[in-house]
Design an enzyme around this catalytic site. Structure first.
Site, mmCIF file in Angstrom:
data_model
loop_
_atom_site.group_PDB
_atom_site.id
_atom_site.type_symbol
_atom_site.label_atom_id
_atom_site.label_comp_id
_atom_site.label_asym_id
_atom_site.label_seq_id
_atom_site.Cartn_x
_atom_site.Cartn_y
_atom_site.Cartn_z
ATOM 1 N N HIS A 153 -3.122 -0.081 -3.088
ATOM 2 C CA HIS A 153 -2.171 1.021 -3.261
ATOM 3 C C HIS A 153 -2.013 1.787 -1.945
ATOM 4 C CE1 HIS A 153 -0.340 4.349 -5.717
ATOM 5 N NE2 HIS A 153 -0.746 5.055 -4.665
ATOM 6 N N GLU A 154 -3.139 2.113 -1.321
ATOM 7 C CA GLU A 154 -3.084 2.866 -0.066
ATOM 8 C C GLU A 154 -2.567 2.004 1.086
ATOM 9 O OE1 GLU A 154 -3.349 6.018 0.232
ATOM 10 O OE2 GLU A 154 -3.917 6.285 -1.866
ATOM 11 N N HIS A 163 1.153 1.978 1.023
ATOM 12 C CA HIS A 163 1.738 3.178 1.622
ATOM 13 C C HIS A 163 1.812 3.035 3.144
ATOM 14 C CE1 HIS A 163 2.011 5.397 -2.032
ATOM 15 N NE2 HIS A 163 0.730 5.690 -2.163
#
Length: 224
Positions: free
Chosen positions: A27-28, A31
């Site tokens: 998820h990170e 980003h």
């Protein structure tokens, strides 16, 4: 009794650990990857575009993950937010919206990947005595958890509660002055989330979304 309960907690933790940590880290990374695609190299310079969990670990987020995986029906946690510098973006508002969207979409794609793997294991299990195979039972449980947990992470982050990703996505579609005031509530976001969790509202909202997404994923891969 205590030994039995502790053994069950450890088993629950082990089943959730890989899919949850993988989902949180990817998820990170998503980003940071999207930010780099829009012109911001900060995440790469900070060493955050890596699967090595150490640069991503947030002690509080890890503790929440451990507690929810052992004691709760809804597993979640978080990593250190990937640093993003909007000054690199040509269109900061649009870029931040895309950066925010990348994380939850990655969790949804990961959930689908776990569903595909589960279908493959299910095909293998048809020719195996899987009910007496502890390793196969553990693998099936972990893959099922991977689908549920990653849909949970996706929908949780899409909630329009600052500083979650959903708030930044919503802010893009609001008039600038309204968006600025809306994002000003970010300092209360963690308290709001704790209240939603403590009152059961979080589960009430996310439960149907996660169940529907999971059923759809299982249906797409032929498991329903």
């Amino acid at each position: 009794m205590f030994a039995t309960d502790f053994s069950q907690y450890l088993e629950r933790f082990a089943i959730a650990a890989v899919p949850a940590l993988l989902g949180i880290i990817l998820h990170e990374i998503a980003h940071g990857w999207m930010a780099e695609r829009r012109g911001d190299p900060t995440a790469r310079f900070m060493g955050r575009l890596t699967l090595n969990p150490l640069p991503h670990v947030d002690p509080l987020g890890l503790m929440v993950f451990a507690l929810t995986s052992l004691t709760g029906s809804f597993v979640f946690g978080w990593a250190k937010p990937v640093p993003v510098n909007p000054r690199y973006f040509r269109n900061p508002a649009k870029a931040m919206m895309l950066v925010s969207l990348a994380g939850p979409l990655t969790n949804m794609l990961l959930a689908l990947a776990f569903a595909v793997l589960l279908r493959g294991v299910a095909e293998f299990a048809l020719d195996a005595d899987w009910k007496s195979n502890a390793n196969l039972i553990f693998l099936v449980s972990m893959l099922q958890a991977g689908v549920i947990i990653n849909f949970g992470l996706a929908w949780l982050n899409l909630l329009p509660v600052p500083p979650l990703d959903g708030s930044k996505i919503l802010a893009y579609f609001l008039p600038p002055d309204v968006a600025w005031r809306f994002m000003g509530a970010e300092r209360y976001g963690f308290v709001i989330l704790l209240l939603l969790l403590a009152t059961g509202v979080l589960g009430y909202v996310l439960g149907p979304l996660v169940r529907t997404s999971t059923d759809l994923a299982f249906s797409l891969v032929g498991l329903m």
